[in-house]
Write a protein that holds these residues in place. Structure first.
Motif, PDB file in Angstrom:
ATOM      1  N   GLU A   1       0.840  -1.202   0.000  1.00 32.29           N
ATOM      2  CA  GLU A   1       0.000   0.000   0.000  1.00 32.29           C
ATOM      3  C   GLU A   1       0.879   1.259   0.000  1.00 32.29           C
ATOM      4  O   GLU A   1       0.641   2.205  -0.749  1.00 32.29           O
ATOM      5  CB  GLU A   1      -0.879  -0.040   1.248  1.00 32.29           C
ATOM      6  CG  GLU A   1      -1.933   1.027   1.286  1.00 32.29           C
ATOM      7  CD  GLU A   1      -2.608   1.092   2.642  1.00 32.29           C
ATOM      8  OE1 GLU A   1      -2.580   0.082   3.382  1.00 32.29           O
ATOM      9  OE2 GLU A   1      -3.149   2.158   2.962  1.00 32.29           O
TER      10      GLU A   1
ATOM     11  N   SER B   1       1.411   4.163  -2.870  1.00 31.88           N
ATOM     12  CA  SER B   1       1.095   5.559  -2.552  1.00 31.88           C
ATOM     13  C   SER B   1       2.276   6.497  -2.743  1.00 31.88           C
ATOM     14  O   SER B   1       2.084   7.670  -3.054  1.00 31.88           O
ATOM     15  CB  SER B   1       0.626   5.687  -1.104  1.00 31.88           C
ATOM     16  OG  SER B   1      -0.475   4.880  -0.871  1.00 31.88           O
TER      17      SER B   1
ATOM     18  N   ALA C   1      -2.935   5.048  -7.217  1.00 32.79           N
ATOM     19  CA  ALA C   1      -3.076   5.226  -5.767  1.00 32.79           C
ATOM     20  C   ALA C   1      -2.081   6.236  -5.201  1.00 32.79           C
ATOM     21  O   ALA C   1      -2.064   6.466  -3.999  1.00 32.79           O
ATOM     22  CB  ALA C   1      -2.893   3.880  -5.082  1.00 32.79           C
TER      23      ALA C   1
END
Lengths: 445, 494
Positions: free
Chosen positions: A76, A80, A95
């Motif tokens: 994640e 990001s 993202a």
């Protein structure tokens, strides 16, 4: 027919009467909703403005050389932040975190509202109202300052700062006005004039701990010293830094506290969290940076925790306990750099050494002191830059400092891939978010 | 009055009916997972209305009504609290006039007309800066009240007004073998309220404005006929038809809008960029206003960061009008045939002359291999398939500016390739029923027994709706197919 008309007239009359009394029935003050009129309400609106200041100085750290990233990080976080870390502005992952735009202008909107309503604010003493409006000018100045440093070319590298477009200056609350970008020079001029306006109004010297995210009288010169430093107006930067240090010169004792803690003796304004919990865990402290701290440097073990050779954890961030926008440590370094560039080498040395004394073990300090005193200008400049990098690491300064000074080539490695940011690369300036351009095409020009 | 409370508990165990306390690392995390929320909303409404109607000699009817709807509006001037609504109407039943009463073939003839005005204002708009109370913790250990401003004040917002005029005619002739009603209407709305996108430098994303005035003119016709009526056979037809012409009379286009205004066009107007195939490298081409084939870079004068350097007005000028997303004609056609004990009903509906903007079959810059896609992807440009119909999948290195434009702006979506004509006629239902002869059912002491079979949505005829399951859901890739169903029924009356 006649009867009917009379009847109708009566009906209407009855209605008009009942409607009057209905006003009271319809007068509901919705729970939790308010029209902002009193000084207390303006203060609470500003509290919200302070609370939404973007943490982009922390995000910008990914673009600098403070962090490294590798495949052991969470997927994640890689999605990001990796494309920010590798300056991939063309085809970032969906993202990828984005630098703020609207949030800055929302803060500016609320500041503008307070500035425009200065004469209308009720139920407050003059001093209270002046303080609120003064803080609003500071907020507006600081937001424009962050914006121009993210999205505008660095002032110091421009031959003519009035020819390079940066971001729009928003100085009123008119929601319909569609703005065009102002030049870097215009934005900086406005920042200075807003700081001057704030100086006339601010009257709180220090807020109690917990409220010390709010601007104070001392913060005026703290912001000025940084703004002038970023403009290369050395004499002004030095003068401003001196005025701050005349009022507040404390340096933290690293054995008892971190200098960027919100309640540290160094704290001037504890507004931005900078390295939020998310940012702090999304990268690894760059080993090259870590190696610049000598084993006699107290910060080495206070700022970081070396778990393994390559896994170095950051201790000076990750929660609002480390909120710090301005602190005296930075002011010393601003003063040293500004003095050096104003050809006051000895003065520069004295500011630098004052800071170093509280950061190194005594024996080592004496050694460094001798070295610093023997340095020629260029060498001393390198030393000030290096000390600034160490002292203010992970406090949101590095990216802006790289931009305004040397804009060097940076190289990063992820697995077998290598990424390079060339010296003076155009990616030293972040591009304006597409969502903002879609809502205002003037921004592309 | 609404009062809502929400609590969150973690680590719930069913048998001891217990939860576990949550230990947060710090306040930042605690803020992300609030354990309790409460909200309270109170509303008040008051309405007054008067209505009257008067009929004279059973032939002339006049009516009128006045209505005021009031509600609590916070931060709005008191005069705006009550919404007015007025209307007058009249009806003249011609068939009851002495000079028509003798006409045998005329069963019913009446004309009607009405006129009304309605006003409306947004309840949440205020000309003051308003906010909602919330709690915030900026620094550890210090929670404060703050006021969050969610919308900008809107002192320029005016009443939305709608004036409606209707006229109609009803008649029935030949022993009601033909019944018809025609309705004509014109409805003019002015100072219509809608949400408009704001430049983000305002601090807000959008706000309500009086954006336009528009007119709807239309005719609705409904005809019922008994075509054949013999002893054993009957054929009845019901036809209804609606035509609606919508036109935006005036529109205030915000300075920052990059798509054209709809003044002079229907409110559902679809504008698109004229596509001109693909170039030698498989990138889309467009026609500019001079009719030349150009790339996206040339069309929009892209800068290095992939954004168009054209002004908003110049960008608006690049578009062409394609059509309206609302049908110009719609209606239904219903036939019922009865022969002895058999009954057959056929019901069609239709929507004609409308356009749909579909999603591109695949994204040029962000194609996701993990997602299902339609077969258009096979007909994309590749070095081996240069005669392809659709553009290539583009990468970020060859033409970075175009890459950003296709990845982050809606350029490809705005191409006329994706605007499709959509007309259709649907066989909505088909029903065949048989009623058992009464001699038979009588024996079983039953009143009436009917056996029927009914098919729904059996057929649809329409313009090309390739890549979609049904013309009705065209443009929506995720729509479920419209179910076809066949049902059998047995109806027994005792």
């Amino acid at each position: 027919m006649m009867k009917k008309t009379i009847y109708k007239a009566l009906c209407i009359a009855a209605m008009a009467l009942t409607m009057g009394s209905c006003d009271e029935f319809l007068d509901i003050q919705p729970t939790g909703r308010v029209i902002i009129t009193t000084a207390k309400e303006y203060r609470e609106m500003l509290t919200q403005a302070y609370s939404i200041v973007p943490e982009d100085r922390g995000l910008a750290t990914f673009r600098s050389d403070e962090f490294t990233m590798d495949a052991t990080l969470s997927q994640e976080d890689i999605s990001s932040f990796k494309d920010i870390w590798t300056w991939n502005d063309v085809s970032p992952d969906d993202a990828t975190s984005t630098f703020g735009w609207r949030s800055y202008y929302q803060v500016i909107y609320e500041a503008n509202h307070a500035i425009e309503s200065r004469e209308k604010i009720t139920e407050g003493t003059e001093a209270e109202i002046n303080q609120i409006v003064g803080e609003s000018y500071m907020l507006r100045a600081y937001m424009h300052f962050l914006l121009v440093n993210l999205y505008g070319e660095p002032y110091t590298t421009l031959a003519d700062p009035y020819s390079s477009k940066a971001v729009p200056l928003k100085l009123d609350t008119d929601p319909y006005r569609v703005l065009s970008r102002n030049t870097v020079g215009e934005v900086f001029d406005q920042i200075i004039s807003d700081i001057d306006a704030a100086e006339e109004l601010l009257n709180v010297e220090e807020w109690q701990t917990g409220l010390n995210y709010r601007f104070t009288t001392i913060s005026v010169d703290a912001l000025r010293s940084r703004v002038y430093l970023y403009m290369g107006r050395w004499a002004d930067a030095l003068a401003a830094a001196k005025r701050v240090l005349a009022k507040k010169a404390d340096l933290a004792d690293l054995n008892s506290e971190l200098p960027n803690a919100y309640n540290s003796v160094e704290s001037i304004i504890a507004l931005e969290e900078v390295m939020t919990a998310t940012y702090a865990r999304a990268g690894k402290v760059n080993r090259d940076l870590f190696r610049t701290y000598n084993s006699n440097d107290l910060r080495r073990s206070k700022y970081y925790k070396q778990v393994t050779a390559s896994n170095i954890q950051l201790l000076k961030g990750g929660s609002n306990s480390y909120a710090c926008s301005f602190r005296t440590g930075e002011i010393y370094l601003n003063a040293a750099e500004a003095a050096l560039e104003s050809n006051a080498g000895d003065e520069a040395r004295s500011y630098l050494l004052a800071l170093m004394k509280s950061r190194y073990k005594d024996a080592y300090y004496t050694q460094r002191e001798e070295a610093v005193n023997a340095m020629a200008t260029d060498e001393l400049r390198e030393e000030i830059y290096a000390e600034r990098r160490r002292e203010l690491a992970f406090e949101g300064h590095r990216w802006f400092d790289l931009r305004r000074t040397t804009r060097p080539e940076l190289t990063k490695t992820y697995g077998t891939e290598t990424f390079t940011l060339n010296a003076g690369d155009s990616r030293y300036t972040v591009r304006i978010p597409s969502a903002a351009i879609a809502a205002n095409p003037n921004l592309a020009d | 009055m609404y009062n809502s409370n929400t609590g969150h508990e973690y680590g719930y165990a069913r048998t001891p009916l217990q939860t576990k306390p949550v230990i947060f690392p710090n306040e930042t995390w605690a803020k992300l997972y609030p354990l309790y929320n409460e909200s309270y909303v109170e509303n008040a409404f008051a309405s007054f209305f008067a209505t009257g109607s008067y009929t004279f000699k059973k032939r002339y009817t006049l009516g009128g009504s006045v209505r005021f709807d009031g509600s609590d509006m916070f931060g709005v001037a008191k005069k705006y609290r009550f919404l007015p609504l007025y209307s007058v109407s009249g009806l003249w039943r011609l068939s009851d006039e002495p000079w028509l009463e003798e006409t045998e073939w005329l069963n019913n003839l009446a004309v009607r007309a009405s006129y009304g005005i309605q006003g409306n204002i947004d309840k949440n708009t205020s000309s003051y800066v308003m906010g909602d109370y919330q709690n915030v913790t900026i620094l550890p250990g210090n929670t404060e009240e703050m006021i969050s401003v969610s919308t900008p004040p809107n002192s320029k917002l005016r009443w939305e007004k709608t004036k409606t005029f209707t006229a109609g005619l009803d008649f029935g002739v030949l022993n009601n073998a033909i019944n018809m009603s025609i309705d004509f209407y014109t409805r003019k709305g002015s100072d219509l309220i809608a949400t408009q996108m704001l430049a983000l430098e305002s601090g807000f994303a959008s706000m309500l404005v009086n954006w336009a005035s528009m007119r709807n003119t239309g005719v609705e016709i409904s005809i019922g006929t008994r075509n054949i009526h013999t002893k054993n056979f009957m054929w009845m037809t019901n036809f209804n038809f609606a035509y609606n012409n919508n036109k935006v009379l005036r529109e205030q286009i915000p300075e920052n809008q990059t798509t054209p205004g709809r003044e002079g066009y229907p409110v559902g107007a679809i504008f698109a960029l004229k596509s001109a195939g693909i170039d030698d490298e498989g990138y889309p081409l467009f026609y500019n206003k001079q009719g030349e084939k150009v790339t996206a870079t040339e069309l929009l004068k892209l800068n290095a960061a992939g954004a168009s350097t054209l002004t908003a007005a110049e960008q608006r000028d690049l578009y062409s009008y394609i059509g309206s997303s609302e049908p110009l004609f719609s209606g239904g056609f219903n036939n019922t045939f009865t022969y002895r004990n058999w009954e057959l009903a056929v019901n069609f509906i239709f929507n004609l002359k409308m356009f749909v903007r579909c999603q591109p079959s695949y994204s040029l810059a962000n194609f996701d291999r993990g997602m299902n896609t339609n077969r258009d992807i096979l007909n994309r440009w590749t070095p081996d398939n240069t005669g392809a119909k659709f553009p290539r999948l583009i990468n970020s290195t060859d033409r970075p500016a175009e890459y950003i434009q296709y990845a982050e702006f809606a350029l490809y979506e705005m191409s006329d390739t994706w605007v499709k004509r959509c007309d259709y006629v649907r066989l909505q239902n088909l029903r065949l029923a048989y009623t058992l002869p009464s001699e038979l059912t009588k024996k079983a002491h039953l009143d009436k027994v009917t056996v029927g079979v009914e098919g729904r949505n059996l057929l649809v005829f329409g313009s090309n709706y390739k890549n979609y399951l049904d013309p009705e859901t065209m443009g929506n890739q995720f729509a479920q197919p419209i179910p076809k169903s066949v049902s059998l029924s047995l109806n027994v009356n005792f």
